[in-house]
Scaffold this motif. Sequence first.
Motif, PDB file in Angstrom:
ATOM      1  N   ILE A  62      -1.647  43.548  70.378  1.00 27.10           N
ATOM      2  CA  ILE A  62      -0.832  43.861  71.555  1.00 27.10           C
ATOM      3  C   ILE A  62       0.072  45.080  71.343  1.00 27.10           C
ATOM      4  CG2 ILE A  62      -0.887  41.474  72.381  1.00 27.10           C
ATOM      5  CD1 ILE A  62       1.935  41.153  71.279  1.00 27.10           C
ATOM      6  N   TRP A  63       0.261  45.485  70.071  1.00 28.40           N
ATOM      7  CA  TRP A  63       1.005  46.729  69.812  1.00 28.40           C
ATOM      8  C   TRP A  63      -0.017  47.848  69.665  1.00 28.40           C
ATOM      9  CZ3 TRP A  63       6.341  47.446  69.396  1.00 28.40           C
ATOM     10  CH2 TRP A  63       7.113  46.282  69.467  1.00 28.40           C
ATOM     11  N   HIS A  64       0.022  48.821  70.565  1.00 32.49           N
ATOM     12  CA  HIS A  64      -0.942  49.916  70.491  1.00 32.49           C
ATOM     13  C   HIS A  64      -0.695  50.772  69.252  1.00 32.49           C
ATOM     14  CE1 HIS A  64      -4.004  52.507  72.096  1.00 32.49           C
ATOM     15  NE2 HIS A  64      -3.218  53.563  72.099  1.00 32.49           N
ATOM     16  N   HIS A  65       0.575  50.916  68.893  1.00 30.83           N
ATOM     17  CA  HIS A  65       0.931  51.633  67.671  1.00 30.83           C
ATOM     18  C   HIS A  65       1.711  50.678  66.778  1.00 30.83           C
ATOM     19  CE1 HIS A  65      -0.333  55.286  69.674  1.00 30.83           C
ATOM     20  NE2 HIS A  65       0.584  55.127  70.620  1.00 30.83           N
ATOM     21  N   LEU A  66       1.130  50.295  65.651  1.00 34.53           N
ATOM     22  CA  LEU A  66       1.792  49.340  64.761  1.00 34.53           C
ATOM     23  C   LEU A  66       3.096  49.892  64.208  1.00 34.53           C
ATOM     24  CD1 LEU A  66      -1.245  47.822  62.818  1.00 34.53           C
ATOM     25  CD2 LEU A  66       0.031  46.850  64.737  1.00 34.53           C
ATOM     26  N   THR A  67       3.211  51.203  64.144  1.00 36.69           N
ATOM     27  CA  THR A  67       4.463  51.798  63.658  1.00 36.69           C
ATOM     28  C   THR A  67       5.630  51.449  64.578  1.00 36.69           C
ATOM     29  OG1 THR A  67       3.856  53.839  64.838  1.00 36.69           O
ATOM     30  CG2 THR A  67       3.335  53.726  62.474  1.00 36.69           C
ATOM     31  N   ASP A  68       5.355  51.270  65.883  1.00 36.41           N
ATOM     32  CA  ASP A  68       6.405  50.870  66.808  1.00 36.41           C
ATOM     33  C   ASP A  68       6.959  49.508  66.435  1.00 36.41           C
ATOM     34  OD1 ASP A  68       6.167  53.182  68.269  1.00 36.41           O
ATOM     35  OD2 ASP A  68       4.924  52.312  69.858  1.00 36.41           O
ATOM     36  N   ARG A  69       6.067  48.589  66.061  1.00 39.26           N
ATOM     37  CA  ARG A  69       6.496  47.244  65.680  1.00 39.26           C
ATOM     38  C   ARG A  69       7.344  47.287  64.408  1.00 39.26           C
ATOM     39  NH1 ARG A  69       7.172  42.147  63.078  1.00 39.26           N
ATOM     40  NH2 ARG A  69       6.826  40.527  64.596  1.00 39.26           N
ATOM     41  N   ARG A  70       6.939  48.106  63.469  1.00 39.80           N
ATOM     42  CA  ARG A  70       7.692  48.216  62.213  1.00 39.80           C
ATOM     43  C   ARG A  70       9.074  48.820  62.461  1.00 39.80           C
ATOM     44  NH1 ARG A  70       2.386  49.147  59.979  1.00 39.80           N
ATOM     45  NH2 ARG A  70       2.504  51.390  60.339  1.00 39.80           N
ATOM     46  N   LYS A  71       9.158  49.814  63.356  1.00 39.04           N
ATOM     47  CA  LYS A  71      10.461  50.402  63.695  1.00 39.04           C
ATOM     48  C   LYS A  71      11.370  49.367  64.359  1.00 39.04           C
ATOM     49  CE  LYS A  71       8.774  55.130  64.446  1.00 39.04           C
ATOM     50  NZ  LYS A  71       8.520  56.177  65.470  1.00 39.04           N
ATOM     51  N   MET A  72      10.795  48.569  65.237  1.00 35.81           N
ATOM     52  CA  MET A  72      11.577  47.552  65.927  1.00 35.81           C
ATOM     53  C   MET A  72      12.130  46.527  64.945  1.00 35.81           C
ATOM     54  SD  MET A  72      11.430  44.190  67.244  1.00 35.81           S
ATOM     55  CE  MET A  72       9.696  43.787  67.446  1.00 35.81           C
ATOM     56  N   VAL A  73      11.285  46.047  64.018  1.00 32.44           N
ATOM     57  CA  VAL A  73      11.717  45.050  63.034  1.00 32.44           C
ATOM     58  C   VAL A  73      12.774  45.638  62.094  1.00 32.44           C
ATOM     59  CG1 VAL A  73      10.979  43.639  61.069  1.00 32.44           C
ATOM     60  CG2 VAL A  73       9.582  43.723  63.150  1.00 32.44           C
ATOM     61  N   ALA A  74      12.591  46.890  61.705  1.00 34.47           N
ATOM     62  CA  ALA A  74      13.564  47.528  60.818  1.00 34.47           C
ATOM     63  C   ALA A  74      14.925  47.622  61.494  1.00 34.47           C
ATOM     64  CB  ALA A  74      13.068  48.917  60.417  1.00 34.47           C
ATOM     65  N   GLY A  75      14.931  47.942  62.780  1.00 34.58           N
ATOM     66  CA  GLY A  75      16.192  48.024  63.504  1.00 34.58           C
ATOM     67  C   GLY A  75      16.849  46.669  63.678  1.00 34.58           C
ATOM     68  N   ASP A  92      -7.794  43.128  77.827  1.00 33.94           N
ATOM     69  CA  ASP A  92      -8.944  43.890  78.323  1.00 33.94           C
ATOM     70  C   ASP A  92      -8.925  45.355  77.894  1.00 33.94           C
ATOM     71  OD1 ASP A  92      -6.947  44.935  79.882  1.00 33.94           O
ATOM     72  OD2 ASP A  92      -7.693  44.142  81.781  1.00 33.94           O
ATOM     73  N   GLY A  93      -7.978  45.717  77.016  1.00 36.08           N
ATOM     74  CA  GLY A  93      -7.944  47.072  76.476  1.00 36.08           C
ATOM     75  C   GLY A  93      -7.062  48.043  77.227  1.00 36.08           C
TER      76      GLY A  93
END
Length: 282
Positions: A62-75, A92-93
């Motif tokens: 569901i995260w198109h860019h996994l780096t976004d998820r990592r930034k969110m968790v770090a914050g 469905d993409g």
Amino acid sequence: MAQARNITDEVPWRLAFETNPLAIGVSELASGRFVAVNDAFLRLYGYTRRQFIGHTYTQLGIWHHLTDRRKMVAGLRSKPIHSFLHVYRTRDGRVGRAWMTSTTLVHGGKHYVVSWVADLDKRDAEQKALRDTRALLNALFDNATGGYAHLRIIAGRGQPRDFVYLHANAMFQRLIRCRRVMGRCCSELGFPLRRFAPRLFDIAGKVARDGRPRQFTTQLADATRWYTISLFSPARGELVITLDDITERQRIEEELRTSNARLDLALRVTRVVVFQIGRAHV
């Protein structure tokens, strides 16, 4: 999963969680495994509850860019995250943009992430649809053959004493013989609305008080044309006026009345003449 159910069963936030129009998901901070999601979350991403619960965000994609998820968790390690812009992906993409507000929750000795997600693409589409609808309505009103005006009422002692034009189409402005009326009071104009249609203020006061639409027919100040004037209040302190020119209809109706009167007179005269002739031959 019993621990996950305990999280969503706690009062008073259970009802707010289940019925919230925003998509809400609860996942384990360390693993990213989902333990609770509401119906809006399911609608946003296109998965069933069974497909979400017990699966991680990487498994679901569901995260198109996994780096976004990592930034969110770090914050999140220092403070809650507000309005985090990211790109999501549905089952469905389809990809879209969303704001995410997240905070951490400790329950049963385990850390969880609670996230509220607002779909930007849906909001933008709704706002565009609203703008398009407004533009269409404005175009319809501006090009209507009747006069239309939207006004704000300035009241005094329970009665309208003036109006501010919020919008008026070209036909309305031609009828009152004024241009560029938007944002101006009727009293500022060289051809005041009170003189243009004297009954208008009294009837407008009734509409403003009880909210019931009114309609009346009148001959306006120039005494050359007849109009049907309709009034309704779309919101407290506001008034919409429509003017329909019925001069031609009035003329035709008057001609019909005159013609019918002449025909009736001719029939009566004919009956009298026939009666007289009949008596003369008796």
